[in-house]
Motif scaffolding. Structure first.
Motif, PDB file in Angstrom:
ATOM      1  N   GLN A 321      52.819  28.897   8.966  1.00 30.83           N
ATOM      2  CA  GLN A 321      52.411  27.479   8.965  1.00 30.83           C
ATOM      3  C   GLN A 321      50.898  27.472   9.149  1.00 30.83           C
ATOM      4  O   GLN A 321      50.398  27.854  10.215  1.00 30.83           O
ATOM      5  CB  GLN A 321      53.105  26.795  10.140  1.00 30.83           C
ATOM      6  N   LEU A 322      50.193  27.087   8.102  1.00 30.63           N
ATOM      7  CA  LEU A 322      48.733  27.114   8.191  1.00 30.63           C
ATOM      8  C   LEU A 322      48.228  26.005   9.100  1.00 30.63           C
ATOM      9  O   LEU A 322      48.819  24.924   9.156  1.00 30.63           O
ATOM     10  CB  LEU A 322      48.127  26.922   6.802  1.00 30.63           C
ATOM     11  N   GLN A 326      42.693  25.982   8.165  1.00 33.41           N
ATOM     12  CA  GLN A 326      43.002  27.081   7.229  1.00 33.41           C
ATOM     13  C   GLN A 326      43.357  26.510   5.858  1.00 33.41           C
ATOM     14  O   GLN A 326      42.923  27.002   4.823  1.00 33.41           O
ATOM     15  CB  GLN A 326      44.169  27.924   7.759  1.00 33.41           C
ATOM     16  N   PRO A 345      36.546  35.532  16.217  1.00 29.45           N
ATOM     17  CA  PRO A 345      37.708  36.426  16.158  1.00 29.45           C
ATOM     18  C   PRO A 345      39.014  35.669  16.367  1.00 29.45           C
ATOM     19  O   PRO A 345      39.063  34.708  17.124  1.00 29.45           O
ATOM     20  CB  PRO A 345      37.460  37.401  17.318  1.00 29.45           C
ATOM     21  N   GLY A 346      40.040  36.082  15.667  1.00 28.64           N
ATOM     22  CA  GLY A 346      41.364  35.506  15.873  1.00 28.64           C
ATOM     23  C   GLY A 346      41.550  34.094  15.332  1.00 28.64           C
ATOM     24  O   GLY A 346      42.521  33.417  15.641  1.00 28.64           O
ATOM     25  N   THR A 347      40.610  33.637  14.505  1.00 27.28           N
ATOM     26  CA  THR A 347      40.741  32.270  13.989  1.00 27.28           C
ATOM     27  C   THR A 347      41.431  32.262  12.626  1.00 27.28           C
ATOM     28  O   THR A 347      41.497  31.226  11.970  1.00 27.28           O
ATOM     29  CB  THR A 347      39.368  31.560  13.879  1.00 27.28           C
ATOM     30  N   GLY A 348      41.918  33.404  12.196  1.00 29.05           N
ATOM     31  CA  GLY A 348      42.750  33.425  10.996  1.00 29.05           C
ATOM     32  C   GLY A 348      41.999  33.609   9.693  1.00 29.05           C
ATOM     33  O   GLY A 348      42.496  33.235   8.626  1.00 29.05           O
ATOM     34  N   LYS A 349      40.842  34.261   9.752  1.00 28.01           N
ATOM     35  CA  LYS A 349      40.079  34.485   8.509  1.00 28.01           C
ATOM     36  C   LYS A 349      40.816  35.445   7.587  1.00 28.01           C
ATOM     37  O   LYS A 349      40.940  35.202   6.387  1.00 28.01           O
ATOM     38  CB  LYS A 349      38.673  35.046   8.822  1.00 28.01           C
ATOM     39  N   THR A 350      41.318  36.546   8.179  1.00 26.40           N
ATOM     40  CA  THR A 350      42.002  37.538   7.347  1.00 26.40           C
ATOM     41  C   THR A 350      43.243  36.928   6.696  1.00 26.40           C
ATOM     42  O   THR A 350      43.536  37.179   5.518  1.00 26.40           O
ATOM     43  CB  THR A 350      42.397  38.760   8.201  1.00 26.40           C
ATOM     44  N   THR A 351      43.936  36.112   7.476  1.00 29.17           N
ATOM     45  CA  THR A 351      45.139  35.449   6.946  1.00 29.17           C
ATOM     46  C   THR A 351      44.769  34.570   5.746  1.00 29.17           C
ATOM     47  O   THR A 351      45.456  34.563   4.716  1.00 29.17           O
ATOM     48  CB  THR A 351      45.775  34.610   8.077  1.00 29.17           C
ATOM     49  N   PHE A 483      44.660  31.546  17.200  1.00 25.14           N
ATOM     50  CA  PHE A 483      46.118  31.601  17.065  1.00 25.14           C
ATOM     51  C   PHE A 483      46.786  32.277  18.238  1.00 25.14           C
ATOM     52  O   PHE A 483      46.170  33.050  18.954  1.00 25.14           O
ATOM     53  CB  PHE A 483      46.490  32.244  15.733  1.00 25.14           C
ATOM     54  N   GLN A 485      48.962  34.582  18.818  1.00 23.58           N
ATOM     55  CA  GLN A 485      48.927  36.035  18.994  1.00 23.58           C
ATOM     56  C   GLN A 485      47.552  36.510  19.471  1.00 23.58           C
ATOM     57  O   GLN A 485      47.435  37.316  20.374  1.00 23.58           O
ATOM     58  CB  GLN A 485      49.225  36.700  17.667  1.00 23.58           C
TER      59      GLN A 485
HETATM   60  N1  LIG Z   1      48.567  29.896  10.621  1.00 22.02           N
HETATM   61  C1  LIG Z   1      48.882  30.838  11.501  1.00 22.02           C
HETATM   62  N2  LIG Z   1      49.971  30.725  12.257  1.00 22.02           N
HETATM   63  C2  LIG Z   1      50.287  31.668  13.163  1.00 22.02           C
HETATM   64  N3  LIG Z   1      49.584  32.779  13.361  1.00 22.02           N
HETATM   65  C3  LIG Z   1      48.482  32.950  12.621  1.00 22.02           C
HETATM   66  C4  LIG Z   1      48.075  32.005  11.647  1.00 22.02           C
HETATM   67  N4  LIG Z   1      46.944  32.442  11.084  1.00 22.02           N
HETATM   68  C5  LIG Z   1      46.661  33.616  11.661  1.00 22.02           C
HETATM   69  N5  LIG Z   1      47.562  33.927  12.585  1.00 22.02           N
HETATM   70  C6  LIG Z   1      47.604  35.107  13.463  1.00 22.02           C
HETATM   71  O1  LIG Z   1      46.475  35.069  14.309  1.00 22.02           O
HETATM   72  C7  LIG Z   1      45.927  36.358  14.483  1.00 22.02           C
HETATM   73  C8  LIG Z   1      44.475  36.359  14.013  1.00 22.02           C
HETATM   74  O2  LIG Z   1      44.425  36.091  12.619  1.00 22.02           O
HETATM   75  P1  LIG Z   1      43.492  36.878  11.610  1.00 22.02           P
HETATM   76  O3  LIG Z   1      43.622  38.322  11.837  1.00 22.02           O
HETATM   77  O4  LIG Z   1      43.744  36.318  10.288  1.00 22.02           O
HETATM   78  O5  LIG Z   1      42.116  36.354  12.166  1.00 22.02           O
HETATM   79  P2  LIG Z   1      40.637  36.865  11.912  1.00 22.02           P
HETATM   80  O6  LIG Z   1      39.775  35.668  12.014  1.00 22.02           O
HETATM   81  O7  LIG Z   1      40.569  37.643  10.683  1.00 22.02           O
HETATM   82  O8  LIG Z   1      40.443  37.750  13.158  1.00 22.02           O
HETATM   83  P3  LIG Z   1      39.431  38.971  13.402  1.00 22.02           P
HETATM   84  O9  LIG Z   1      38.098  38.527  12.907  1.00 22.02           O
HETATM   85  O10 LIG Z   1      39.507  39.136  14.877  1.00 22.02           O
HETATM   86  O11 LIG Z   1      40.018  40.120  12.646  1.00 22.02           O
HETATM   87  C9  LIG Z   1      46.782  37.293  13.672  1.00 22.02           C
HETATM   88  O12 LIG Z   1      47.709  37.876  14.525  1.00 22.02           O
HETATM   89  C10 LIG Z   1      47.467  36.383  12.673  1.00 22.02           C
HETATM   90  O13 LIG Z   1      48.743  36.862  12.295  1.00 22.02           O
END
Ligand SMILES: Nc1ncnc2c1ncn2[C@@H]1O[C@H](COP(=O)(O)OP(=O)(O)OP(=O)(O)O)[C@@H](O)[C@H]1O
Length: 740
Positions: A321-322, A326, A345-351, A483, A485
């Motif tokens: 669920q975005l 996102q 970090p952890g804001t879901g960029k990779t996702t 997020f 996690q």
């Molecule tokens: N929409 C979402 N719903 C639930 N969990 C999510 C969602 N988007 C991302 N996550 C989870 O949040 C965590 C961080 O996401 P992600 O790795 O995409 O972030 P990031 O910004 O790339 O982080 P980093 O820069 O630290 O690598 C991951 O465990 C991912 O599975």
């Protein structure tokens, strides 16, 4: 005054030899006496007879020694001496056996033959035309270099630098240096303007010579660009040039105009303020602006489906669920030519990247994924499952022998073929790389730039990501939600607190972020020592060895700076041992097994993958391990993640130990464990965004050691590194008329 004496003899033992400046203390033997000598030598060969000039002095600790003020090498003139000299390996292509054969045939004329009539060597069994050519060349070079190095020594140029000068200018070395020593500042790594000024002074070049003033101006500009600026306001440049050169501002202004006419610098104005650019930064900034506008206004191939439907479908397939932001980010990427997505970090960029790639692929839109460093590219490949490469590789970076510089195989004439491009870790992209990249994109390309705008800016000049965001010209989406996690990680949560100026929570036994309160430098050093000597390894199973632990520090100097910490960490992690070769360079000791870092971009440096490809280019911040030290040939081989690079001993100033590295150099890297001392660092270095960058380098564990109070002061210090960069202002001038 002491009388100068002449001594003729051989060096029988080297007691001390500092290769970085050539200073040596040796035992010297003449026909009838033996004594210690000290002085500067460009190379020491026990087979050569030296004629020394100097005088005896009594050293308070070491007793009597002969201080060498000048020396000459005297080649042997008897057959046996020549054989020994040739067998010593001084000439490439001749080993002990060949030395014997040559001397058996030519006797004491052997050296004259090699110098004047090398073809005669062809009559010796086992010598073909290629080897003879090599021998003749090596002999000529070695004689020539000896002379040149002595000449350069007379101007105070140290042997290690003389080698670099000779490698570049060959037999023209002395001419170049005496005509304009200031060329060395640009051409030879390690020669500063002040050093060139010293040389010029010895040669007798006037303080008001054009060479000096123009070189001083360029040097003053480069001081700013080395700390990230692409231009300097004219007033500020004048001030620093006057200080450097100690001449009138009129003379400097005159030379600014001359340099501008010669096309070396550009005089411009930004928001009404007169500014000065080095020509290539000016061109690159204009060019990046042009390309951003060109692509933004280029043709946008239509999407074959409604973006919201595509996002809904991808969400369902990924079972995710975005968040609102996102969704906005992906929508922007689907509907804009260029989109910036930024977040901590952890804001879901990779996702977000993963979903965009999935949708593009479904739509038949080809996509290339890239990042500025090899480490970042590797991490993205691992987390996204999509092959990512470095921007350099994407652009087919090659070293051009003709131009003696880096060149991109992909450029405006030979653009990249993919329909869309996603670049991650964009805060690390500097102006020159962004220019190379954008130049290689076609008008109808789509570009998605992902990064964390709150990280320290790129090592190279420019503030490209932040300038693009601040210009409001490129659509930008900020991801702010952390997020679930990710929010279980204190590293992530604390990084966000710090970024918004709040003090982080510290402590908690099972946390991945903790603070160890220690007072004073000594206590902090002791704690770091304890942590790396197995304490972490026994407590955390993800710490497999101290290669997983990285000490980061804001500074190079002082007890908590990289130099001193590295010395300490080296002695614990990779102590001296009979089995490990080592090599001294200045105050540093390199040892086999040491973790090291390359500290400048070197586009020419060759690397070799075992049994596979080879290539060129080792970059500022690349980390490796010393594989082999070959003291006989003065070479050090470093393994950079499977790419092997051989450093000649005079190139060792490009390497540093890397058990501890500065936060600036750690950008884009991630480590399982980060340890950082927190102490009374200078306010310029003790900033919020430096602390934020350091903490976000740790993936599994971050340990801060020192004073919590000091950490709070760091967080309060929101002074952002001031860089003069003009991209934001140029992008704000939306008028395309003159540009397209
Ligand atoms: N929409 C979402 N719903 C639930 N969990 C999510 C969602 N988007 C991302 N996550 C989870 O949040 C965590 C961080 O996401 P992600 O790795 O995409 O972030 P990031 O910004 O790339 O982080 P980093 O820069 O630290 O690598 C991951 O465990 C991912 O599975």
């Amino acid at each position: 005054m002491a009388v100068t004496e002449i001594k003729i003899g051989k060096i029988t033992q080297v007691i001390y030899n500092n290769e970085s400046n050539g200073f040596a203390i040796c035992l010297f033997e003449t026909e009838d006496e033996q004594f210690k000598i000290s002085g500067m030598f460009h190379a020491i060969n026990p087979e050569i007879t030296y004629k020394l000039e100097g005088n005896f002095k009594i050293h308070p600790r070491y007793g009597e020694q002969f201080n060498v003020s000048a020396y000459e090498e005297q080649l042997p003139d008897d057959a046996e001496g020549i054989r020994v000299f040739l067998a010593s390996g001084a000439i490439r292509g001749i080993g002990p056996n060949m030395a014997k054969r040559i001397v058996d045939k030519f006797g004491k004329d052997a050296l004259d033959i090699i110098e004047e009539n090398p073809e005669a060597l062809l009559s010796i069994n086992g010598l073909g035309p290629k080897t003879v050519e090599k021998i003749a060349k090596s002999y000529k070079e070695s004689r020539e270099f000896t002379k040149i190095s002595l000449g350069l020594g007379g101007y105070g140029i140290q042997p290690a630098q003389a080698v670099k000068i000779y490698k570049l200018y060959g037999d023209k070395s002395l001419e170049v240096v005496t005509e304009n020593p200031y060329t060395l500042v640009e051409d030879i790594y390690g020669i500063s303007f002040n050093k060139a000024d010293e040389i010029a002074d010895r040669i007798g070049i006037e303080a008001e010579s054009e060479f000096r003033i123009q070189s001083g101006i360029k040097y003053a500009l480069s001081v700013f660009s080395n700390s990230g600026s692409t231009y300097v306001p004219k007033d500020i440049l004048l001030e620093s040039a006057i200080k450097l050169l100690d001449i009138s501002s009129e003379l400097i202004e005159e030379n600014l105009t001359t340099l501008a006419f010669a096309g070396e610098i550009e005089l411009d104005s930004l928001d009404g303020v007169p500014v000065v650019y080095q020509h290539f930064f000016y061109q690159a900034e204009q060019s990046v602006t042009y390309h951003i506008k060109r692509i933004m206004n280029g043709y946008m191939p239509p999407l074959a489906a409604d973006p919201d439907n595509l996002i809904n479908a991808a969400e369902a397939e990924e079972r995710i669920q975005l968040s609102g932001d996102q969704r906005k980010a992906i929508r922007a990427a689907l509907t804009n030519k260029i989109t910036i997505i930024t977040g901590g970090p952890g804001t879901g960029k990779t996702t977000v990247i993963n979903l965009i790639v999935r949708i593009f692929k479904q739509m038949g839109i080809s996509v290339a994924l890239a990042a500025p460093t090899g480490r970042a590219a590797k991490r993205i490949t691992e987390t996204s499952g999509v092959e990512a490469m470095t921007i350099h590789r994407l652009l087919e970076y090659v070293y051009s022998e003709d131009e003696n510089e880096m060149e991109f195989g992909r450029n405006a004439e030979n653009p990249l073929e993919e329909d869309s491009f996603i670049v991650d870790e964009a805060s690390m992209i500097d102006l020159m790389l962004m220019d190379g990249f954008l130049s290689a994109l076609e008008d109808d390309s789509r570009l998605i730039i992902v990064g964390d705008a709150d990280q320290l800016p790129s090592v190279g000049a420019g503030n490209v990501l932040l300038d693009m965001i601040n210009s409001d010209y490129v659509p930008t989406i900020r991801l702010e939600e952390i997020f679930r996690q990710a929010s279980e990680s204190r590293i992530v949560v604390n990084a966000h607190s710090i970024n918004s100026g709040e003090y982080p929570e510290t402590g908690g036994r099972d946390s991945d972020f903790f603070f160890m309160h220690r007072r004073g430098e000594e206590e902090i050093r002791e704690t770091i020592e304890e942590l790396v000597t197995g304490r972490l390894e026994s407590y955390y199973d993800f710490v497999k060895g101290n290669g997983d632990i990285q000490v980061l520090t804001p500074t190079r100097k002082g007890g908590l700076g990289t130099a001193s910490l590295n010395e300490m960490l080296q002695s614990i992690i990779n102590p001296a041992s009979e089995e490990l070769n080592e090599r001294k360079f200045g105050s540093k000791v390199f040892r086999e097994g040491d973790k090291v870092m390359q500290i400048r971009n070197n586009y020419q440096m060759e690397w070799q993958q075992l049994g596979r490809q080879s290539g060129r280019g080792i970059f500022n911040g690349d980390m490796g391990v010393i594989n082999t030290i070959d003291n006989d040939n003065a070479k050090v081989v470093v393994d950079f993640d499977g790419r092997f690079v051989t450093y000649d001993s005079e190139e060792l100033d490009e390497l540093e130990l890397a058990y501890a590295v500065t936060v600036h150099k750690s950008q884009g890297c991630e480590f399982p464990v980060v340890i950082m001392p927190i102490s009374g660092f200078p306010p310029m270095l003790a900033t919020r965004n430096l602390l934020y960058t350091a903490i976000t380098r740790g993936k599994k564990l971050v340990i801060l050691v020192g004073s919590e109070e000091r950490m709070h002061r760091m967080i309060d210090n929101n002074r952002i590194d001031e860089r003069y960069t003009g991209l934001e202002a140029r992008l704000r001038e939306v008028d395309m008329g003159g540009l397209l």
